[in-house]
Design a protein around this motif. Structure first.
Motif, mmCIF file in Angstrom:
data_model
loop_
_atom_site.group_PDB
_atom_site.id
_atom_site.type_symbol
_atom_site.label_atom_id
_atom_site.label_comp_id
_atom_site.label_asym_id
_atom_site.label_seq_id
_atom_site.Cartn_x
_atom_site.Cartn_y
_atom_site.Cartn_z
ATOM 1 N N GLY A 153 0.818 -1.227 0.034
ATOM 2 C CA GLY A 153 0.029 -0.097 0.071
ATOM 3 C C GLY A 153 0.921 1.347 0.065
ATOM 4 N N LEU A 154 1.828 1.181 0.824
ATOM 5 C CA LEU A 154 2.811 2.218 0.725
ATOM 6 C C LEU A 154 3.526 2.613 -0.609
ATOM 7 N N PHE A 155 3.918 1.454 -1.223
ATOM 8 C CA PHE A 155 4.480 1.771 -2.467
ATOM 9 C C PHE A 155 3.426 2.348 -3.446
ATOM 10 N N ASP A 156 2.237 1.930 -3.279
ATOM 11 C CA ASP A 156 1.126 2.396 -4.248
ATOM 12 C C ASP A 156 1.121 3.900 -4.119
ATOM 13 N N GLY A 157 1.790 4.502 -2.918
ATOM 14 C CA GLY A 157 1.735 5.844 -2.596
ATOM 15 C C GLY A 157 2.629 6.573 -3.460
ATOM 16 N N LEU A 158 3.994 5.842 -3.783
ATOM 17 C CA LEU A 158 4.849 6.246 -4.902
ATOM 18 C C LEU A 158 4.248 6.621 -6.170
ATOM 19 N N GLU A 159 3.228 5.663 -6.516
ATOM 20 C CA GLU A 159 2.827 5.933 -8.111
ATOM 21 C C GLU A 159 1.868 6.963 -7.858
ATOM 22 N N GLU A 160 0.910 7.005 -6.832
ATOM 23 C CA GLU A 160 -0.146 8.234 -6.818
ATOM 24 C C GLU A 160 0.664 9.379 -6.555
ATOM 25 N N PHE A 161 1.858 9.439 -5.981
ATOM 26 C CA PHE A 161 2.667 10.810 -5.921
ATOM 27 C C PHE A 161 2.932 11.203 -7.321
ATOM 28 N N ARG A 162 3.293 10.038 -8.094
ATOM 29 C CA ARG A 162 3.880 10.398 -9.499
ATOM 30 C C ARG A 162 2.725 10.958 -10.302
ATOM 31 N N GLN A 163 1.618 10.473 -10.209
ATOM 32 C CA GLN A 163 0.549 10.998 -10.967
ATOM 33 C C GLN A 163 0.148 12.400 -10.352
ATOM 34 N N LEU A 165 1.913 14.451 -9.500
ATOM 35 C CA LEU A 165 3.189 15.458 -10.137
ATOM 36 C C LEU A 165 2.738 15.719 -11.581
ATOM 37 N N GLY A 166 1.995 14.774 -12.005
ATOM 38 C CA GLY A 166 1.645 14.848 -13.499
ATOM 39 C C GLY A 166 2.420 14.251 -14.380
ATOM 40 N N GLY A 167 3.200 13.044 -14.074
ATOM 41 C CA GLY A 167 3.833 12.307 -15.098
ATOM 42 C C GLY A 167 5.286 11.963 -14.377
ATOM 43 N N ARG A 168 6.048 12.460 -14.337
ATOM 44 C CA ARG A 168 7.224 11.900 -13.990
ATOM 45 C C ARG A 168 7.652 11.899 -12.566
ATOM 46 N N LEU A 169 8.094 10.903 -11.906
ATOM 47 C CA LEU A 169 8.279 10.931 -10.503
ATOM 48 C C LEU A 169 9.643 11.936 -10.029
ATOM 49 N N THR A 170 9.441 12.609 -9.237
ATOM 50 C CA THR A 170 10.508 13.412 -8.728
ATOM 51 C C THR A 170 10.180 13.516 -7.157
ATOM 52 N N LEU A 171 11.293 12.766 -6.506
ATOM 53 C CA LEU A 171 11.259 12.944 -5.086
ATOM 54 C C LEU A 171 12.348 13.728 -4.522
ATOM 55 N N THR A 172 12.197 14.580 -3.372
ATOM 56 C CA THR A 172 13.343 15.116 -2.898
ATOM 57 C C THR A 172 13.831 14.513 -1.842
ATOM 58 N N PRO A 180 19.476 19.282 -0.461
ATOM 59 C CA PRO A 180 18.452 18.366 -1.136
ATOM 60 C C PRO A 180 19.045 17.957 -2.523
ATOM 61 N N ILE A 181 18.435 16.900 -3.093
ATOM 62 C CA ILE A 181 18.655 16.356 -4.424
ATOM 63 C C ILE A 181 17.329 15.837 -4.911
ATOM 64 N N ASN A 182 17.296 15.935 -6.007
ATOM 65 C CA ASN A 182 15.837 15.246 -6.776
ATOM 66 C C ASN A 182 16.156 14.024 -7.236
ATOM 67 N N VAL A 183 15.421 12.942 -7.011
ATOM 68 C CA VAL A 183 15.493 11.638 -7.640
ATOM 69 C C VAL A 183 14.240 11.241 -8.503
ATOM 70 N N HIS A 184 14.492 10.480 -9.671
ATOM 71 C CA HIS A 184 13.130 10.002 -10.277
ATOM 72 C C HIS A 184 13.065 8.625 -10.197
ATOM 73 N N THR A 185 13.843 7.941 -9.478
ATOM 74 C CA THR A 185 13.643 6.495 -9.633
ATOM 75 C C THR A 185 13.659 6.168 -8.251
ATOM 76 N N VAL A 186 13.180 4.977 -7.662
ATOM 77 C CA VAL A 186 13.322 4.697 -6.118
ATOM 78 C C VAL A 186 13.840 2.797 -6.352
ATOM 79 N N ASN A 187 14.951 2.960 -5.556
ATOM 80 C CA ASN A 187 15.394 1.507 -5.496
ATOM 81 C C ASN A 187 14.464 0.924 -4.465
ATOM 82 N N ARG A 188 13.839 -0.014 -4.901
ATOM 83 C CA ARG A 188 12.678 -0.607 -4.037
ATOM 84 C C ARG A 188 13.337 -1.529 -2.849
#
Ligand SMILES: [Zn+2]
Length: 213
Positions: A153-163, A165-172, A180-188
């Motif tokens: 469920g938590l990882f679903d949160g990543l997908e929801e967060f990407r949506q 943001l309107g497309g590309r995943l960006t996490l600080t 801080p640094i931006n990342v666009h992928t998460v090492n599961r």
């Protein structure tokens, strides 16, 4: 600005403490000295010593306000939203817990998770990471919650967060306090390890809500 400290005295202990996870978050992103101040004074803040808590609240509110008014991106048009540090999981934890977790409590857990992830994946100093988890705990936050058991469920949160943001995943994430640094992928795998580490920390610290196993 937050000047009316009388209002703060009407809050429950729980609600009073809740705001400080955002203070830890913004200090880690923008003001390492404020982070140190939070670490050194966490116990006094938890005890609601306003001589100590007041300046921290003011500094934190100013950092949030400056970001919004002077960050050059008041409408969050850019893909990076650094103030969302720790929030992808926090938003999800709030819903998974059926809002038994307050926003500030979920943010404390989210900041802890992303800090440990930053250590595992991006070289954030381990002693700093330990300091972050300790500071949040000393402020009175529990870094464990039954909703953390629902990892999918938590990882679903990543997908929801990407949506969101309107497309590309960006996490600080964080390479060091103030950087801080931006990342666009998460090492599961490492994110799973981070979640486990935070829960383990919470259990062994005997944090007040974590005695469930
Ligand atoms: Zn927030």
């Amino acid at each position: 600005m937050v000047n009316d400290f009388d209002l703060l005295t009407t809050l429950s202990n729980r609600d009073f403490v809740c705001g400080f996870s955002e203070a830890v978050k913004v200090s880690l992103l923008k003001d390492p000295a404020l982070f140190c101040q939070l670490c050194e004074n966490s116990t006094a803040i938890r005890a609601r010593d306003m001589d100590v808590a007041g300046p921290v609240i003011r500094a934190s509110a100013k950092l949030h306000l400056d970001h919004i008014t002077m960050g050059g991106d008041p409408f969050e048009m850019l893909e990076a939203r650094p103030l969302d540090f720790g929030h992808w999981s926090a938003h999800k934890l709030e819903t998974v817990s059926d809002f038994s977790l307050r926003h500030g409590e979920a943010v404390a857990i989210g900041v802890a998770i992303d800090s440990v992830y930053s250590a595992l994946e991006l070289g954030l100093d381990e002693s700093v990471t330990q300091q972050i988890l300790q500071c949040l705990t000393d402020l009175g936050f529990s870094l464990s919650d039954p909703s953390l058991g629902n990892v999918e469920g938590l990882f679903d949160g990543l997908e929801e967060f990407r949506q969101h943001l309107g497309g590309r995943l960006t996490l600080t994430m964080l390479t060091r306090p103030g950087q801080p640094i931006n990342v666009h992928t998460v090492n599961r795998e490492k994110m799973l390890a981070a979640i486990e580490h935070v829960q383990h920390f919470a259990r062994t610290q005997g944090s007040f809500l974590s005695d469930r196993d």
